[in-house]
Design a protein around this motif. Structure first.
Motif, PDB file in Angstrom:
ATOM      1  N   THR A  13      -2.692   7.782  -0.726  1.00 46.41           N
ATOM      2  CA  THR A  13      -3.650   8.514   0.142  1.00 46.41           C
ATOM      3  C   THR A  13      -2.806   9.577   0.897  1.00 46.41           C
ATOM      4  O   THR A  13      -1.449   9.188   0.714  1.00 46.41           O
ATOM      5  CB  THR A  13      -4.420   7.611   1.292  1.00 46.41           C
ATOM      6  OG1 THR A  13      -3.503   7.298   2.236  1.00 46.41           O
ATOM      7  CG2 THR A  13      -5.160   6.724   0.576  1.00 46.41           C
ATOM      8  N   VAL A  14      -3.332  10.516   1.723  1.00 46.18           N
ATOM      9  CA  VAL A  14      -2.298  11.298   2.623  1.00 46.18           C
ATOM     10  C   VAL A  14      -1.394  10.602   3.372  1.00 46.18           C
ATOM     11  O   VAL A  14      -0.457  10.874   4.029  1.00 46.18           O
ATOM     12  CB  VAL A  14      -2.763  12.460   3.041  1.00 46.18           C
ATOM     13  CG1 VAL A  14      -3.371  13.623   2.097  1.00 46.18           C
ATOM     14  CG2 VAL A  14      -3.872  12.013   4.120  1.00 46.18           C
ATOM     15  N   HIS A  15      -1.989   9.421   3.854  1.00 46.44           N
ATOM     16  CA  HIS A  15      -1.456   8.589   4.864  1.00 46.44           C
ATOM     17  C   HIS A  15      -0.131   7.560   4.493  1.00 46.44           C
ATOM     18  O   HIS A  15       0.353   7.043   5.028  1.00 46.44           O
ATOM     19  CB  HIS A  15      -2.270   7.863   5.430  1.00 46.44           C
ATOM     20  CG  HIS A  15      -3.475   8.480   6.161  1.00 46.44           C
ATOM     21  ND1 HIS A  15      -3.114   9.605   7.258  1.00 46.44           N
ATOM     22  CD2 HIS A  15      -4.869   8.831   5.941  1.00 46.44           C
ATOM     23  CE1 HIS A  15      -4.360  10.083   7.256  1.00 46.44           C
ATOM     24  NE2 HIS A  15      -5.272   9.631   6.794  1.00 46.44           N
ATOM     25  N   GLU A  16      -0.043   7.616   3.057  1.00 47.52           N
ATOM     26  CA  GLU A  16       0.934   6.376   2.627  1.00 47.52           C
ATOM     27  C   GLU A  16       2.266   6.419   3.307  1.00 47.52           C
ATOM     28  O   GLU A  16       2.814   7.572   3.106  1.00 47.52           O
ATOM     29  CB  GLU A  16       1.231   6.994   0.881  1.00 47.52           C
ATOM     30  CG  GLU A  16       2.151   5.962   0.517  1.00 47.52           C
ATOM     31  CD  GLU A  16       2.253   6.318  -1.095  1.00 47.52           C
ATOM     32  OE1 GLU A  16       1.019   6.601  -1.785  1.00 47.52           O
ATOM     33  OE2 GLU A  16       3.135   5.765  -1.630  1.00 47.52           O
ATOM     34  N   THR A  17       2.662   5.289   3.618  1.00 45.67           N
ATOM     35  CA  THR A  17       3.748   5.171   4.569  1.00 45.67           C
ATOM     36  C   THR A  17       4.323   3.945   4.444  1.00 45.67           C
ATOM     37  O   THR A  17       3.602   3.053   4.330  1.00 45.67           O
ATOM     38  CB  THR A  17       3.538   5.726   5.964  1.00 45.67           C
ATOM     39  OG1 THR A  17       4.826   6.039   6.640  1.00 45.67           O
ATOM     40  CG2 THR A  17       2.874   4.513   6.950  1.00 45.67           C
ATOM     41  N   PRO A  18       5.774   3.760   4.346  1.00 49.58           N
ATOM     42  CA  PRO A  18       6.487   2.496   4.083  1.00 49.58           C
ATOM     43  C   PRO A  18       6.308   1.515   5.341  1.00 49.58           C
ATOM     44  O   PRO A  18       6.307   1.978   6.506  1.00 49.58           O
ATOM     45  CB  PRO A  18       7.954   2.666   3.742  1.00 49.58           C
ATOM     46  CG  PRO A  18       8.053   3.943   3.768  1.00 49.58           C
ATOM     47  CD  PRO A  18       6.726   4.732   4.312  1.00 49.58           C
ATOM     48  N   ILE A  19       6.045   0.360   4.995  1.00 49.96           N
ATOM     49  CA  ILE A  19       6.056  -0.752   5.974  1.00 49.96           C
ATOM     50  C   ILE A  19       7.398  -1.903   5.424  1.00 49.96           C
ATOM     51  O   ILE A  19       7.186  -1.971   4.336  1.00 49.96           O
ATOM     52  CB  ILE A  19       4.883  -1.656   5.986  1.00 49.96           C
ATOM     53  CG1 ILE A  19       3.626  -0.920   6.428  1.00 49.96           C
ATOM     54  CG2 ILE A  19       5.038  -2.854   7.022  1.00 49.96           C
ATOM     55  CD1 ILE A  19       2.423  -1.898   6.461  1.00 49.96           C
ATOM     56  N   TYR A  20       8.502  -2.033   6.413  1.00 51.91           N
ATOM     57  CA  TYR A  20       9.593  -2.745   5.946  1.00 51.91           C
ATOM     58  C   TYR A  20       9.457  -4.110   6.674  1.00 51.91           C
ATOM     59  O   TYR A  20       9.060  -4.005   7.975  1.00 51.91           O
ATOM     60  CB  TYR A  20      10.734  -1.924   6.540  1.00 51.91           C
ATOM     61  CG  TYR A  20      10.998  -0.613   5.833  1.00 51.91           C
ATOM     62  CD1 TYR A  20      11.788  -0.331   4.887  1.00 51.91           C
ATOM     63  CD2 TYR A  20      10.440   0.439   6.345  1.00 51.91           C
ATOM     64  CE1 TYR A  20      11.982   0.842   4.296  1.00 51.91           C
ATOM     65  CE2 TYR A  20      10.751   1.823   5.921  1.00 51.91           C
ATOM     66  CZ  TYR A  20      11.223   1.851   4.813  1.00 51.91           C
ATOM     67  OH  TYR A  20      11.580   3.251   4.272  1.00 51.91           O
ATOM     68  N   THR A  21       9.572  -5.108   5.965  1.00 52.51           N
ATOM     69  CA  THR A  21       9.619  -6.321   6.577  1.00 52.51           C
ATOM     70  C   THR A  21      10.940  -7.179   6.414  1.00 52.51           C
ATOM     71  O   THR A  21      11.394  -7.259   4.971  1.00 52.51           O
ATOM     72  CB  THR A  21       8.459  -7.170   5.842  1.00 52.51           C
ATOM     73  OG1 THR A  21       7.278  -6.533   6.082  1.00 52.51           O
ATOM     74  CG2 THR A  21       8.434  -8.623   6.314  1.00 52.51           C
TER      75      THR A  21
END
Ligand SMILES: [Zn+2]
Length: 270
Positions: A55-63
């Motif tokens: 989606t246009v909102h795709e964004t990484p989450i780092y754990t």
């Protein structure tokens, strides 16, 4: 720097027009809390997943899984896309190595807003889309909230930047740590004020309880998940980007330390 000049500038109450050189603020970037966060043990695991892929909102989450058990802390940057302190510092935080717990970082929460260098993304101000006890009102907010529920954080820290100073400039909320009722915010702020130069008294941080329900991400986490939740605000007033980042970095490290993720205590530092 001439002290009279600085105090005169603060006294003028003008917002957004004066930037003071902040060499002293910069010199405190070797802060013990930040050093502890950067120089901890190698992580057990570092995982990256995508929020709202394709989606246009795709964004990484780092754990980042620290070697020892502890709290799960979620840090958000870029809920407002032009607040670069939160974006830049949370990117740095993806490289931090806490001693204990799980550190979850979303550096560019409203990816469209960040790319456009605007406060608001496609659906307006993201930090108004999280009504208490109701479904979030936009696709992006629902995606974020799904992730928050999945990680079920003990602590949420949302990083922001205002234009003025809380209680000095009307309508502005800078140099404040807003927090849920259970948060040890006074202690965190007392330590954070060690980083504020003596000649900038107006820039000393304040802890502000924020328990009135409103549709902000950190409030929803506090009310519905029982997270200890913080919204951090530095200011553009008289601070250059590096100074804003220094305060934001210092605040983030202190929140991690106070919640047991770092091997440095408030007592040692103060
Ligand atoms: Zn903001």
């Amino acid at each position: 720097m001439n002290r009279r000049t600085v105090l005169g500038a603060a006294g003028s109450l003008a917002v957004g027009t004066i930037t003071v050189a902040t060499a002293v603020v910069r010199s405190r970037s070797d802060d013990a809390f930040v050093s502890a966060a950067r120089n901890g043990p190698p992580a057990d695991d570092v995982v990256t997943e995508q929020l709202l892929p394709d989606t246009v909102h795709e964004t990484p989450i780092y754990t980042i899984e620290a070697p020892a058990d502890g709290a799960t802390v979620m840090v958000f940057g870029g809920v407002h896309g032009d607040e670069y302190n939160g974006i830049e510092v949370s990117h740095e935080v993806t490289e931090w190595r806490p001693n204990a717990g799980t550190l979850v970082v979303v550096p560019e929460t409203d990816r469209v807003a960040v790319e456009n260098e605007r406060r608001e993304g496609v659906d307006g101000d993201l930090n108004r889309h999280f009504p208490i006890d109701e479904e979030p009102t936009t696709e992006l907010a629902r995606g974020i909230w799904d992730a928050v529920e999945r990680y079920d954080p003990d602590v949420v820290l949302d990083l922001h930047r205002s234009l003025g100073i809380f209680d000095l400039h009307q309508r502005y909320v800078g140099q404040a740590l807003f927090h849920s009722a259970d948060a040890p915010a006074k202690e965190i702020v007392a330590s954070l004020n060690d980083v504020v130069p003596w000649y900038m008294p107006a820039h000393r941080f304040v802890a502000e309880p924020s328990t009135h329900p409103s549709p902000l991400l950190f409030k929803k986490a506090a009310h519905e998940l029982g997270s200890t939740a913080y919204l951090f605000e530095t200011t553009s007033f008289m601070l250059d980007q590096e100074a804003k980042n220094t305060f934001t970095r210092a605040a983030t490290a202190r929140v991690l330390a106070r919640h047991g993720m770092l091997e440095v205590s408030m007592e040692v530092e103060r």
